[in-house]
Design an enzyme around this catalytic site. Structure first.
Site: not given
Length: 327
Positions: A153, A87, A33, A64
């Site tokens: 990215y 991500a 979140l 993660i």
């Protein structure tokens, strides 16, 4: 069958989780979140999935990047399929702060692959991005196009693809990487062009285009993305592969803004501002590889999808719009 969806409180992840629950599967979601955008949207996504799945849905508030948590989660829930959507998104954000996307998009992915190998998962599906292509040589992009990412990215997404390929070739973990092309639809991140254009038009403000408006995008409706992922529960034809998942065509940003003005009925003119650093000039996907391997056939044109989104936006203004305007 237990499915783990990382980033499952986010836009694409929540649509996947909801679809898997509707199919009758057990779904575990992990998501920290992160307040990259308003977390009330993510909490609504959780509530929606919980209402669909009941006790077949489990939400885990975590990241993660927590290796111990990831390993325990995959093994203790008997996870068979991992759909990795988590991500740190945002090309421009990654230019400003490259360390965070590296930690999440690369180290976090490695944590998941290690856990998947240890637990013997049946398949690991990695959400990649058109950002891996970078500088354009030709259009549409096919998977043989050079990969020269133009942002941190994009580098993290290409690195993740290579890790997945190696985990298939060396560690016998079946992996597939799906290169998404600008996904949009209900519950999308509020800082995306389609959302901002719609919000401004419905509030009598002109859409603001960064650059000359002639840059093009291959916008992909979220339902098509869901079907591409769903198909990977049924076939092993694509193990170790990376493939494009795009739409039926592309559109200039100027045409997109004009279409949204028309759909909303706004009496406004377009405005232009200085182009943003690291944004790709053009994107357009050749999806023939995905069609051949997994039967992928996008069904929603950009104009149809945008019209659906505008209708959804109107119906959800009471909770969605203030988050957009304050983003």
């Amino acid at each position: 069958m237990t499915v783990l969806v990382t980033g499952g409180a986010g836009f694409i992840g929540s649509h996947l989780a909801e679809a898997f629950l509707e199919d009758g599967r057990e779904v575990v979601v992990i998501d920290p979140l992160d307040p990259y955008y308003d977390t009330d949207i993510k909490r609504r996504n959780i509530d929606r999935c919980r209402s669909v799945g009941g006790d077949r849905y489990e939400f885990v508030d975590g990241s993660i990047t927590d290796e111990a948590l990831v390993r325990d989660l995959v093994s203790s829930r008997d996870v068979e399929y991992v759909f990795h959507q988590a991500a740190q998104a945002g090309v421009r954000t990654s230019v400003e702060n490259p360390k965070k996307p590296h930690e999440i998009n690369t180290t976090g992915l490695l944590n998941l692959l290690l856990a998947a190998e240890e637990a013997g998962v049946e398949r690991f599906v990695n959400a990649s991005s058109s950002s891996v292509y970078g500088e354009m040589e030709y259009l549409p992009y096919d998977e043989d196009h050079q990969n020269v990412p133009q942002s941190p990215y994009g580098v993290t997404k290409l690195t993740a693809e290579h890790y997945c390929r190696v985990w298939t070739d060396v560690y016998d973990v079946p992996t597939v990487s799906l290169r998404y092309f600008t996904v949009y639809g209900p519950r999308m991140r509020p800082n995306m062009a389609i959302t901002n254009f719609t919000s401004r038009c419905l509030n009598g403000e002109p859409p603001v285009i960064y650059g000359d408006g002639q840059q093009t995008r291959d916008f992909t409706y979220v339902d098509d993305i869901v079907e591409a992922n769903r198909s990977l529960l049924e076939t092993d034809a694509a193990d170790g592969e990376a493939m494009n998942v795009g739409s039926t065509g592309n559109i200039t940003i100027e045409e997109l803004a004009e279409h949204i003005v028309e759909e909303t009925g706004a009496d406004v003119d377009l405005e232009y501002a200085e182009a943003k650093e690291a944004d790709a000039r053009h994107t357009h996907a050749d999806v023939s590889k995905a069609t051949d391997l997994i039967g992928y056939e996008p069904t929603t044109t950009i104009r149809e999808g945008v019209s659906r989104f505008v209708d959804w936006y109107r119906e959800n203004r009471d909770w969605y719009e203030p988050l957009v305007l304050n983003s």
